[in-house]
Design a protein around this motif. Structure first.
Motif, PDB file in Angstrom:
ATOM      1  N   MET A  86       0.862  -1.178   0.000  1.00 27.91           N
ATOM      2  CA  MET A  86       0.000   0.000   0.000  1.00 27.91           C
ATOM      3  C   MET A  86       0.894   1.222   0.000  1.00 27.91           C
ATOM      4  O   MET A  86       1.595   1.506   0.973  1.00 27.91           O
ATOM      5  N   SER A  87       0.882   1.954  -1.115  1.00 27.65           N
ATOM      6  CA  SER A  87       1.728   3.132  -1.242  1.00 27.65           C
ATOM      7  C   SER A  87       1.149   4.288  -0.441  1.00 27.65           C
ATOM      8  O   SER A  87       0.021   4.245   0.056  1.00 27.65           O
ATOM      9  N   GLU A  88       1.922   5.370  -0.355  1.00 21.06           N
ATOM     10  CA  GLU A  88       1.458   6.564   0.345  1.00 21.06           C
ATOM     11  C   GLU A  88       0.229   7.153  -0.336  1.00 21.06           C
ATOM     12  O   GLU A  88      -0.678   7.665   0.314  1.00 21.06           O
ATOM     13  N   MET A  89       0.166   7.058  -1.665  1.00 22.58           N
ATOM     14  CA  MET A  89      -0.990   7.565  -2.415  1.00 22.58           C
ATOM     15  C   MET A  89      -2.217   6.682  -2.215  1.00 22.58           C
ATOM     16  O   MET A  89      -3.349   7.160  -2.189  1.00 22.58           O
ATOM     17  N   ALA A  90      -2.022   5.392  -2.123  1.00 15.54           N
ATOM     18  CA  ALA A  90      -3.022   4.407  -1.691  1.00 15.54           C
ATOM     19  C   ALA A  90      -4.088   4.032  -2.718  1.00 15.54           C
ATOM     20  O   ALA A  90      -4.444   2.869  -2.832  1.00 15.54           O
ATOM     21  N   VAL A  91      -4.641   5.007  -3.465  1.00 15.51           N
ATOM     22  CA  VAL A  91      -5.781   4.706  -4.332  1.00 15.51           C
ATOM     23  C   VAL A  91      -5.603   5.337  -5.714  1.00 15.51           C
ATOM     24  O   VAL A  91      -4.751   6.199  -5.927  1.00 15.51           O
ATOM     25  N   PHE A  92      -6.463   4.900  -6.648  1.00 13.54           N
ATOM     26  CA  PHE A  92      -6.558   5.526  -7.966  1.00 13.54           C
ATOM     27  C   PHE A  92      -7.716   6.529  -7.918  1.00 13.54           C
ATOM     28  O   PHE A  92      -8.885   6.139  -7.904  1.00 13.54           O
ATOM     29  N   ALA A  93      -7.376   7.816  -7.895  1.00 15.09           N
ATOM     30  CA  ALA A  93      -8.381   8.853  -7.668  1.00 15.09           C
ATOM     31  C   ALA A  93      -9.454   8.887  -8.747  1.00 15.09           C
ATOM     32  O   ALA A  93     -10.603   9.224  -8.477  1.00 15.09           O
ATOM     33  N   GLY A  94      -9.116   8.540  -9.986  1.00 12.42           N
ATOM     34  CA  GLY A  94     -10.072   8.603 -11.085  1.00 12.42           C
ATOM     35  C   GLY A  94     -10.968   7.392 -11.213  1.00 12.42           C
ATOM     36  O   GLY A  94     -11.780   7.315 -12.143  1.00 12.42           O
ATOM     37  N   MET A  95     -10.833   6.433 -10.291  1.00 10.19           N
ATOM     38  CA  MET A  95     -11.674   5.239 -10.290  1.00 10.19           C
ATOM     39  C   MET A  95     -12.642   5.283  -9.122  1.00 10.19           C
ATOM     40  O   MET A  95     -12.415   5.989  -8.134  1.00 10.19           O
ATOM     41  N   THR A  96     -13.722   4.514  -9.226  1.00 15.31           N
ATOM     42  CA  THR A  96     -14.690   4.456  -8.135  1.00 15.31           C
ATOM     43  C   THR A  96     -14.146   3.614  -6.988  1.00 15.31           C
ATOM     44  O   THR A  96     -13.134   2.906  -7.120  1.00 15.31           O
ATOM     45  N   ILE A  97     -14.840   3.697  -5.870  1.00 17.57           N
ATOM     46  CA  ILE A  97     -14.498   2.867  -4.715  1.00 17.57           C
ATOM     47  C   ILE A  97     -14.520   1.395  -5.121  1.00 17.57           C
ATOM     48  O   ILE A  97     -13.584   0.636  -4.830  1.00 17.57           O
ATOM     49  N   GLU A  98     -15.578   0.998  -5.795  1.00 21.21           N
ATOM     50  CA  GLU A  98     -15.727  -0.397  -6.200  1.00 21.21           C
ATOM     51  C   GLU A  98     -14.614  -0.826  -7.152  1.00 21.21           C
ATOM     52  O   GLU A  98     -14.066  -1.934  -7.033  1.00 21.21           O
ATOM     53  N   GLU A  99     -14.245   0.048  -8.081  1.00 25.46           N
ATOM     54  CA  GLU A  99     -13.187  -0.275  -9.035  1.00 25.46           C
ATOM     55  C   GLU A  99     -11.836  -0.397  -8.339  1.00 25.46           C
ATOM     56  O   GLU A  99     -11.019  -1.268  -8.678  1.00 25.46           O
ATOM     57  N   ASN A 100     -11.579   0.462  -7.369  1.00 23.62           N
ATOM     58  CA  ASN A 100     -10.329   0.367  -6.622  1.00 23.62           C
ATOM     59  C   ASN A 100     -10.212  -0.967  -5.896  1.00 23.62           C
ATOM     60  O   ASN A 100      -9.162  -1.613  -5.940  1.00 23.62           O
ATOM     61  N   ILE A 101     -11.296  -1.375  -5.252  1.00 24.71           N
ATOM     62  CA  ILE A 101     -11.268  -2.657  -4.546  1.00 24.71           C
ATOM     63  C   ILE A 101     -11.105  -3.798  -5.540  1.00 24.71           C
ATOM     64  O   ILE A 101     -10.377  -4.772  -5.284  1.00 24.71           O
ATOM     65  N   GLY A 102     -11.743  -3.671  -6.703  1.00 23.20           N
ATOM     66  CA  GLY A 102     -11.597  -4.689  -7.734  1.00 23.20           C
ATOM     67  C   GLY A 102     -10.167  -4.813  -8.229  1.00 23.20           C
ATOM     68  O   GLY A 102      -9.670  -5.925  -8.464  1.00 23.20           O
ATOM     69  N   ILE A 103      -9.485  -3.672  -8.383  1.00 25.12           N
ATOM     70  CA  ILE A 103      -8.072  -3.689  -8.784  1.00 25.12           C
ATOM     71  C   ILE A 103      -7.241  -4.406  -7.722  1.00 25.12           C
ATOM     72  O   ILE A 103      -6.365  -5.217  -8.029  1.00 25.12           O
ATOM     73  N   GLY A 104      -7.518  -4.104  -6.453  1.00 33.05           N
ATOM     74  CA  GLY A 104      -6.772  -4.741  -5.371  1.00 33.05           C
ATOM     75  C   GLY A 104      -6.957  -6.248  -5.330  1.00 33.05           C
ATOM     76  O   GLY A 104      -6.038  -6.989  -4.983  1.00 33.05           O
TER      77      GLY A 104
END
Length: 237
Positions: A86-104
């Motif tokens: 988990m990087s300091e940035m943590a998430v992909f800002a241009g993606m939804t919550i659901e999409e971020n979890i899906g990427i993970g």
């Protein structure tokens, strides 16, 4: 029964171009423990974490994970084995919550990812309520929680975190520690790079990193017993 060593680095050296950042780093993380890596900005913490993940190539030394030499493994292979960053940035800002979890959780089967996502929404109900919202619309603290959920989506054997307190208010730092303590109690193994000593509440063992070299390795209690470390990290005299 002695705990298994999940991750170990032996004599690790790395850097960028011709600039060496890590110098003979030895570090180990045992199963089900939380290790905190303390160091100021520029100490080499991020470089060490990225080298453990294969994002930065090791110049010398060896990295083992689950008893296998992974020094030359690609990052995606390490992730599939259960080593998650988990990087300091943590998430992909241009993606939804659901999409971020899906990427993970992309290494999981579709059905396993659905189950894992539902479990994470139970743990982070505020995320579940806004699962189609962009990560960019979240507050800093909410993004950090999404970053934790995203990292946990693959159900890692070891979660490596780079400064989870970065950019957070003291209140949200407390909340992040509370969430991590909950997963720690469930058996998650953690390696957390931080400069915020509040994360020592989670620590079984501590390493300090300064100038790309390990200075101290031991327990929080042993740190308190060392006068120089007490002054440097706790502001005590």
């Amino acid at each position: 029964m002695k705990a298994e060593t999940l991750l170990a680095a032996d004599g690790l050296e790395a850097g960028y171009g011709g600039v060496q950042v890590l110098w003979g780093v030895d570090i180990a993380v045992l199963e089900r423990e939380t290790v905190v890596l303390l160091g100021a900005n520029g100490a080499g913490k991020t470089t060490l974490l990225k080298t453990l993940l294969g994002l930065v190539p090791a110049w010398r030394g060896a990295i083992s994970f689950l008893g296998e030499d992974v020094t030359r493994w690609r990052t995606d292979r390490r992730v599939r084995r259960g080593l998650v960053y988990m990087s300091e940035m943590a998430v992909f800002a241009g993606m939804t919550i659901e999409e971020n979890i899906g990427i993970g959780g992309q290494s999981l089967s579709r059905s396993a990812l659905r189950r894992r996502t539902a479990e994470l929404y139970d743990i982070f109900p505020a995320l579940g309520e806004r699962k189609r919202a962009l990560a960019a619309s979240l507050s800093g603290g909410q993004r950090k929680m999404l970053g934790i959920a995203k990292a946990l989506a693959a159900d890692p054997r070891l979660l490596i975190m780079d400064e989870p307190s970065s950019g957070l208010s003291p209140l949200f730092v407390k909340e992040v520690i509370h969430v991590l303590a909950r997963f720690r109690a469930r058996g998650l193994t953690l390696l957390i790079a931080e400069q915020n000593i509040k994360f020592l509440k989670l620590a079984d063992r501590v390493y300090t990193l300064d100038g790309g070299r390990i200075g101290f390795a031991g327990t929080v209690a042993a740190m308190h017993e060392n006068d120089a470390l007490r002054r440097a990290y706790f502001g005590l005299r």
